[in-house]
Design an enzyme around this catalytic site. Structure first.
Site, PDB file in Angstrom:
ATOM      1  N   GLU A  28      -1.692 -59.652  32.101  1.00 45.62           N
ATOM      2  CA  GLU A  28      -1.846 -58.551  30.843  1.00 45.62           C
ATOM      3  C   GLU A  28      -0.672 -58.476  29.966  1.00 45.62           C
ATOM      4  N   THR A  75       0.260 -51.511  28.883  1.00 47.29           N
ATOM      5  CA  THR A  75      -0.496 -50.912  29.698  1.00 47.29           C
ATOM      6  C   THR A  75      -1.598 -51.676  29.997  1.00 47.29           C
ATOM      7  N   GLY A  81      -5.943 -51.812  30.853  1.00 44.15           N
ATOM      8  CA  GLY A  81      -7.217 -51.203  30.468  1.00 44.15           C
ATOM      9  C   GLY A  81      -7.703 -51.836  28.877  1.00 44.15           C
ATOM     10  N   GLY A  82      -7.066 -52.757  28.255  1.00 48.00           N
ATOM     11  CA  GLY A  82      -7.496 -53.466  27.270  1.00 48.00           C
ATOM     12  C   GLY A  82      -7.639 -52.781  26.219  1.00 48.00           C
ATOM     13  N   THR A  83      -8.543 -53.220  25.028  1.00 43.92           N
ATOM     14  CA  THR A  83      -8.867 -52.593  24.045  1.00 43.92           C
ATOM     15  C   THR A  83      -9.506 -51.259  24.503  1.00 43.92           C
ATOM     16  N   ILE A 138     -18.187 -48.954  14.531  1.00 42.97           N
ATOM     17  CA  ILE A 138     -16.676 -48.147  14.275  1.00 42.97           C
ATOM     18  C   ILE A 138     -16.462 -47.308  13.087  1.00 42.97           C
ATOM     19  N   ILE A 193     -15.285 -54.195   9.993  1.00 41.67           N
ATOM     20  CA  ILE A 193     -16.636 -55.443   9.918  1.00 41.67           C
ATOM     21  C   ILE A 193     -16.849 -56.316  10.848  1.00 41.67           C
ATOM     22  N   ARG A 223     -15.737 -57.736  15.178  1.00 41.98           N
ATOM     23  CA  ARG A 223     -14.645 -57.962  15.949  1.00 41.98           C
ATOM     24  C   ARG A 223     -14.702 -59.537  16.229  1.00 41.98           C
ATOM     25  N   HIS A 254     -36.439 -28.873  33.444  1.00 41.94           N
ATOM     26  CA  HIS A 254     -36.574 -28.153  32.220  1.00 41.94           C
ATOM     27  C   HIS A 254     -35.327 -27.137  32.293  1.00 41.94           C
TER      28      HIS A 254
HETATM   29  P1  FAD Z   1     -10.691 -56.153  26.071  1.00 39.49           P
HETATM   30  O1  FAD Z   1     -10.865 -54.851  26.349  1.00 39.49           O
HETATM   31  O2  FAD Z   1     -10.314 -56.473  24.583  1.00 39.49           O
HETATM   32  O3  FAD Z   1      -9.264 -56.764  26.870  1.00 39.49           O
HETATM   33  C1  FAD Z   1      -8.800 -57.997  26.700  1.00 39.49           C
HETATM   34  C2  FAD Z   1      -7.305 -57.688  27.410  1.00 39.49           C
HETATM   35  O4  FAD Z   1      -6.803 -59.037  27.424  1.00 39.49           O
HETATM   36  C3  FAD Z   1      -6.241 -56.914  26.181  1.00 39.49           C
HETATM   37  O5  FAD Z   1      -5.702 -56.030  26.850  1.00 39.49           O
HETATM   38  C4  FAD Z   1      -5.509 -58.152  25.588  1.00 39.49           C
HETATM   39  O6  FAD Z   1      -4.171 -57.674  25.438  1.00 39.49           O
HETATM   40  C5  FAD Z   1      -5.489 -59.245  26.909  1.00 39.49           C
HETATM   41  N1  FAD Z   1      -5.133 -60.599  26.557  1.00 39.49           N
HETATM   42  C6  FAD Z   1      -5.645 -61.256  25.657  1.00 39.49           C
HETATM   43  N2  FAD Z   1      -5.322 -62.502  25.561  1.00 39.49           N
HETATM   44  C7  FAD Z   1      -4.251 -62.555  26.852  1.00 39.49           C
HETATM   45  C8  FAD Z   1      -3.538 -63.618  27.253  1.00 39.49           C
HETATM   46  N3  FAD Z   1      -3.418 -64.869  26.796  1.00 39.49           N
HETATM   47  N4  FAD Z   1      -2.705 -63.228  28.424  1.00 39.49           N
HETATM   48  C9  FAD Z   1      -2.897 -61.769  28.827  1.00 39.49           C
HETATM   49  N5  FAD Z   1      -3.398 -60.978  28.425  1.00 39.49           N
HETATM   50  C10 FAD Z   1      -4.206 -61.289  27.243  1.00 39.49           C
HETATM   51  N6  FAD Z   1     -17.522 -50.340  23.781  1.00 39.49           N
HETATM   52  C11 FAD Z   1     -18.193 -49.421  24.485  1.00 39.49           C
HETATM   53  O7  FAD Z   1     -18.767 -49.824  25.267  1.00 39.49           O
HETATM   54  N7  FAD Z   1     -18.248 -48.132  24.449  1.00 39.49           N
HETATM   55  C12 FAD Z   1     -17.290 -47.570  23.286  1.00 39.49           C
HETATM   56  O8  FAD Z   1     -17.439 -46.280  23.220  1.00 39.49           O
HETATM   57  C13 FAD Z   1     -16.506 -48.335  22.512  1.00 39.49           C
HETATM   58  N8  FAD Z   1     -15.749 -47.723  21.420  1.00 39.49           N
HETATM   59  C14 FAD Z   1     -14.861 -48.742  21.017  1.00 39.49           C
HETATM   60  C15 FAD Z   1     -14.052 -48.352  19.803  1.00 39.49           C
HETATM   61  C16 FAD Z   1     -13.133 -49.076  18.990  1.00 39.49           C
HETATM   62  C17 FAD Z   1     -12.518 -48.239  18.113  1.00 39.49           C
HETATM   63  C18 FAD Z   1     -13.216 -50.409  19.585  1.00 39.49           C
HETATM   64  C19 FAD Z   1     -12.221 -51.405  18.884  1.00 39.49           C
HETATM   65  C20 FAD Z   1     -13.942 -51.043  20.428  1.00 39.49           C
HETATM   66  C21 FAD Z   1     -14.986 -50.167  21.300  1.00 39.49           C
HETATM   67  N9  FAD Z   1     -15.879 -50.733  22.294  1.00 39.49           N
HETATM   68  C22 FAD Z   1     -16.645 -49.818  22.762  1.00 39.49           C
HETATM   69  C23 FAD Z   1     -15.704 -52.131  22.568  1.00 39.49           C
HETATM   70  C24 FAD Z   1     -14.895 -52.445  23.937  1.00 39.49           C
HETATM   71  O9  FAD Z   1     -13.644 -51.702  23.587  1.00 39.49           O
HETATM   72  C25 FAD Z   1     -14.959 -53.822  24.337  1.00 39.49           C
HETATM   73  O10 FAD Z   1     -16.359 -54.440  24.498  1.00 39.49           O
HETATM   74  C26 FAD Z   1     -14.352 -53.910  25.463  1.00 39.49           C
HETATM   75  O11 FAD Z   1     -12.853 -53.380  25.777  1.00 39.49           O
HETATM   76  C27 FAD Z   1     -14.129 -55.469  26.066  1.00 39.49           C
HETATM   77  O12 FAD Z   1     -13.715 -55.586  27.219  1.00 39.49           O
HETATM   78  P2  FAD Z   1     -12.971 -56.849  27.500  1.00 39.49           P
HETATM   79  O13 FAD Z   1     -12.419 -56.625  29.095  1.00 39.49           O
HETATM   80  O14 FAD Z   1     -13.731 -58.057  27.186  1.00 39.49           O
HETATM   81  O15 FAD Z   1     -11.821 -57.151  26.620  1.00 39.49           O
HETATM   82  P1  NAD Z   2     -20.186 -53.976  13.615  1.00 36.28           P
HETATM   83  O1  NAD Z   2     -20.734 -55.516  13.781  1.00 36.28           O
HETATM   84  O2  NAD Z   2     -20.829 -52.839  14.441  1.00 36.28           O
HETATM   85  O3  NAD Z   2     -20.423 -53.511  11.984  1.00 36.28           O
HETATM   86  C1  NAD Z   2     -19.849 -54.338  11.008  1.00 36.28           C
HETATM   87  C2  NAD Z   2     -20.574 -54.043   9.687  1.00 36.28           C
HETATM   88  O4  NAD Z   2     -19.992 -54.353   8.595  1.00 36.28           O
HETATM   89  C3  NAD Z   2     -21.689 -54.665   9.673  1.00 36.28           C
HETATM   90  O5  NAD Z   2     -23.031 -53.517   9.410  1.00 36.28           O
HETATM   91  C4  NAD Z   2     -21.815 -55.693   8.282  1.00 36.28           C
HETATM   92  O6  NAD Z   2     -23.040 -56.027   7.630  1.00 36.28           O
HETATM   93  C5  NAD Z   2     -20.780 -54.829   7.672  1.00 36.28           C
HETATM   94  N1  NAD Z   2     -19.948 -55.787   6.562  1.00 36.28           N
HETATM   95  C6  NAD Z   2     -19.359 -56.949   7.038  1.00 36.28           C
HETATM   96  N2  NAD Z   2     -18.693 -57.383   5.954  1.00 36.28           N
HETATM   97  C7  NAD Z   2     -18.922 -56.547   4.894  1.00 36.28           C
HETATM   98  C8  NAD Z   2     -18.226 -56.245   3.585  1.00 36.28           C
HETATM   99  N3  NAD Z   2     -17.352 -57.285   2.993  1.00 36.28           N
HETATM  100  N4  NAD Z   2     -18.596 -55.349   3.154  1.00 36.28           N
HETATM  101  C9  NAD Z   2     -19.394 -54.217   3.470  1.00 36.28           C
HETATM  102  N5  NAD Z   2     -19.999 -54.366   4.575  1.00 36.28           N
HETATM  103  C10 NAD Z   2     -19.565 -55.343   5.445  1.00 36.28           C
HETATM  104  O7  NAD Z   2     -18.590 -53.952  13.814  1.00 36.28           O
HETATM  105  P2  NAD Z   2     -17.688 -52.845  14.017  1.00 36.28           P
HETATM  106  O8  NAD Z   2     -18.259 -51.725  13.607  1.00 36.28           O
HETATM  107  O9  NAD Z   2     -16.293 -53.065  13.516  1.00 36.28           O
HETATM  108  O10 NAD Z   2     -17.420 -52.732  15.642  1.00 36.28           O
HETATM  109  C11 NAD Z   2     -17.078 -54.022  16.301  1.00 36.28           C
HETATM  110  C12 NAD Z   2     -17.527 -54.061  17.696  1.00 36.28           C
HETATM  111  O11 NAD Z   2     -16.960 -53.273  18.674  1.00 36.28           O
HETATM  112  C13 NAD Z   2     -19.140 -53.815  17.714  1.00 36.28           C
HETATM  113  O12 NAD Z   2     -19.533 -55.199  18.075  1.00 36.28           O
HETATM  114  C14 NAD Z   2     -19.273 -52.747  18.762  1.00 36.28           C
HETATM  115  O13 NAD Z   2     -20.292 -53.484  19.692  1.00 36.28           O
HETATM  116  C15 NAD Z   2     -18.000 -52.599  19.494  1.00 36.28           C
HETATM  117  N6  NAD Z   2     -17.802 -51.065  19.447  1.00 36.28           N
HETATM  118  C16 NAD Z   2     -18.614 -50.478  20.377  1.00 36.28           C
HETATM  119  C17 NAD Z   2     -18.758 -49.177  20.030  1.00 36.28           C
HETATM  120  C18 NAD Z   2     -19.564 -48.324  20.970  1.00 36.28           C
HETATM  121  O14 NAD Z   2     -20.393 -48.857  22.107  1.00 36.28           O
HETATM  122  N7  NAD Z   2     -19.820 -46.967  20.776  1.00 36.28           N
HETATM  123  C19 NAD Z   2     -17.921 -48.186  19.584  1.00 36.28           C
HETATM  124  C20 NAD Z   2     -16.980 -49.074  18.446  1.00 36.28           C
HETATM  125  C21 NAD Z   2     -16.873 -50.609  18.581  1.00 36.28           C
END
Ligand code: FAD
Ligand code: NAD
Length: 463
Positions: free
Chosen positions: A35, A39, A41-43, A182, A269, A271, A442
């Site tokens: 990692e 810390t 746990g990733g994103t 987001i 917009i 990821r 219920h």
């Molecule tokens: P990540 O969680 O992105 O973890 C990848 C890790 O790899 C990172 O810590 C990074 O530092 C590490 N890494 C990358 N390259 C290298 C390298 N070369 N060497 C060592 N380490 C490296 N999803 C949900 O299901 N529910 C939600 O409520 C939700 N809310 C979200 C809210 C936000 C604001 C965001 C941004 C995302 C949200 N997501 C949610 C999406 C979710 O976070 C991701 O789908 C999920 O984290 C993906 O898991 P992953 O293990 O594939 O990668």
């Molecule tokens: P998203 O793909 O959900 O939405 C992005 C939106 O931006 C789309 O509706 C698209 O049409 C619009 N867009 C793109 N370019 C634009 C522009 N120039 N002007 C106006 N609108 C534009 O992406 P996100 O909200 O950034 O989330 C990213 C990923 O993170 C998602 O794939 C989602 O699965 C994950 N995520 C999940 C959760 C959850 O599960 N609750 C929470 C947060 C994030």
């Protein structure tokens, strides 16, 4: 093992990577997880799912006190926002959960290798100047924010999701670019805390990928809550002067542009997969046109011994999808049969109310054949009504001939919890009749799922 350091080495400790590491270790494999962050746990745990839910939950309390909901229920309070305290409980949740993964790694004897990994060959990576050789390497590097061309994220005036979690004060006017998950979750947080929030979305509806009834209802609900929506509009540029941003907007269908001022702009917009700097060239692995690493059904890449899971591969970018793939990849590496049913992955938007769905949308299901649809409004659900939560519905889509459930869509205060029932039903190949004849406690919100199932054959009781 001879000259291998590990049976399995996982790159990335997000929900995909850390779960794969723990499962591999549980199965007796010598495991390391690399990692680059401070810390584990990733994103998800550091800047995604967990901190966003901490802010959503806390801001719901503030909103309930500020918007009269609590007073209407006989609890009169005048709320005062203590934003540093709200941020502190967010940081505490993150600290506890990321620390929890470190504990689980120790408990399961997973080695945590600190630094960024780079392939030097198909079975060797370099981390912080040291080489590690493993029989199997799993790429679980996740994803990062997609930039908007020409727009610089300074994390002050123009922020991405990470900056939007940490704003030191409530903006007067926040413009959210992108009406996806987001934008709506974090836009909701700041609207509840007092910001004027304007969501600019390129498409003609919010929440791409969800059922059209849900998307249309989402627009009504967010507007009612005071969010301004500019649908069918794209942002073509943002310029910053001092503490103010000016956005240029254009109708998606073409036409005259206009400008909009804001003191905070959230770029949300989408990821994109993290593959840069990973040394994929060294092993002859090329990402596809969308930057993703392709795998087969078993999560193997085209390079023997190299596997991939989570946001870096095709499919919805969701933590639970990454976790399910993490378990499956570890089981496959151990010679078991790890399977993920990608047709039954729920999606939840954690706003108020929550929006959730699993399986096919009505439009997708119609393309495959004749369907029946049952719908039930939350307004007619006794628990939602008692709790003063009138918004939303449950919609069940079933095959007209076999009655098998093809998709379930739900808007309710606890839709994210309710949808688990639909996932189980679909995993077991349930018909709408199976759900309709299953006893539901219920008074619960889940009774709306039973009633929607009854509505598939035209027999709901409470409407
Ligand atoms: P990540 O969680 O992105 O973890 C990848 C890790 O790899 C990172 O810590 C990074 O530092 C590490 N890494 C990358 N390259 C290298 C390298 N070369 N060497 C060592 N380490 C490296 N999803 C949900 O299901 N529910 C939600 O409520 C939700 N809310 C979200 C809210 C936000 C604001 C965001 C941004 C995302 C949200 N997501 C949610 C999406 C979710 O976070 C991701 O789908 C999920 O984290 C993906 O898991 P992953 O293990 O594939 O990668
Ligand atoms: P998203 O793909 O959900 O939405 C992005 C939106 O931006 C789309 O509706 C698209 O049409 C619009 N867009 C793109 N370019 C634009 C522009 N120039 N002007 C106006 N609108 C534009 O992406 P996100 O909200 O950034 O989330 C990213 C990923 O993170 C998602 O794939 C989602 O699965 C994950 N995520 C999940 C959760 C959850 O599960 N609750 C929470 C947060 C994030």
């Amino acid at each position: 093992m001879a000259d291998y350091d590990y049976d399995v080495l996982i790159i990335g400790s997000g929900p995909g990577g850390y779960v794969a590491a723990i499962r591999a270790a549980q199965l007796g494999l010598k495991t390391a997880c690399v990692e680059g962050r401070e810390t584990l746990g990733g994103t998800c745990l550091n800047v995604g799912c967990i901190p966003s839910k901490a802010m959503l939950h806390a801001s719901e309390y503030f909103d309930a006190a500020a918007n009269g909901t609590m007073a209407m229920m006989g609890v009169e309070v005048t709320p005062k926002l203590n934003l540093p305290a709200m941020h502190a409980q967010r940081l505490d949740a993150v600290k506890q959960l990321t620390g929890g993964i470190a504990f689980l790694f120790k408990k399961n004897k997973v080695d945590w290798l600190k630094g960024y990994a780079k392939f030097t060959s198909a079975d060797t990576v370099e981390v912080a100047g040291k080489s590690f050789r493993a029989k199997n390497i799993v790429i679980a590097t996740g994803s990062s924010v997609t930039p908007l061309p020409g727009v610089t994220v300074d994390q002050k005036v123009v922020v991405d999701s990470t900056g939007a979690l940490e704003l030191p004060k409530v903006p007067k006017r926040m413009v959210v670019i992108g009406g996806g998950v987001i934008g709506l979750e974090l836009g909701s947080v700041w609207r509840r805390l007092g910001a004027e929030v304007i969501v600019v979305e390129f498409l003609d509806q919010l929440l791409p990928g969800m059922d059209m009834d849900v998307r249309k209802e989402a627009a009504k609900i967010f507007k009612k809550q005071g969010m301004a929506l500019r649908l069918g509009t794209k942002v073509t540029g943002v310029t910053v002067k001092g503490s103010k941003a000016t956005l240029t907007l254009e109708p998606a269908a073409g036409g005259a542009s206009e400008t909009l001022e804001a003191d905070c702009v959230l770029v949300s917009i989408g990821r994109r997969p993290n593959t840069e700097g990973l040394g994929l060239d060294a092993i002859g692995l090329a990402p596809n046109a969308r930057g993703q690493i392709e795998t087969d059904h078993d999560l193997r890449t085209s390079v023997p011994g190299v596997w991939a899971i989570g946001d870096v591969i095709p499919g919805p970018m969701l933590a639970h999808k990454a976790e399910d793939e993490g378990i499956a990849v570890a089981e496959n590496i151990a010679g078991l049969t790890g399977i993920v049913n990608h047709a039954v992955i729920p999606g939840v938007v954690y706003t108020w109310p929550e929006f959730a769905g699993v399986g096919l949308t009505e439009d997708q299901a119609k393309e495959l054949g004749e369907i029946k649809v049952g719908k039930f409004p939350m307004l007619a659900n006794s628990r939602a009504k008692t709790n003063h939560e009138p918004d939303g519905f449950v919609k069940i889509i079933a095959d007209a001939k076999t009655d098998r459930v093809l998709g379930v869509w739900c808007i309710a205060s606890v839709a994210g919890t309710m949808i688990a029932e639909a996932c189980i039903a679909m995993e077991f190949g349930a018909t709408s009749e199976d759900i309709a004849y299953t006893s539901h406690a219920h008074p619960t919100h889940s009774e709306a799922i039973k009633e929607a199932a009854m509505a598939v054959t035209g027999k709901p009781i409470h409407i």
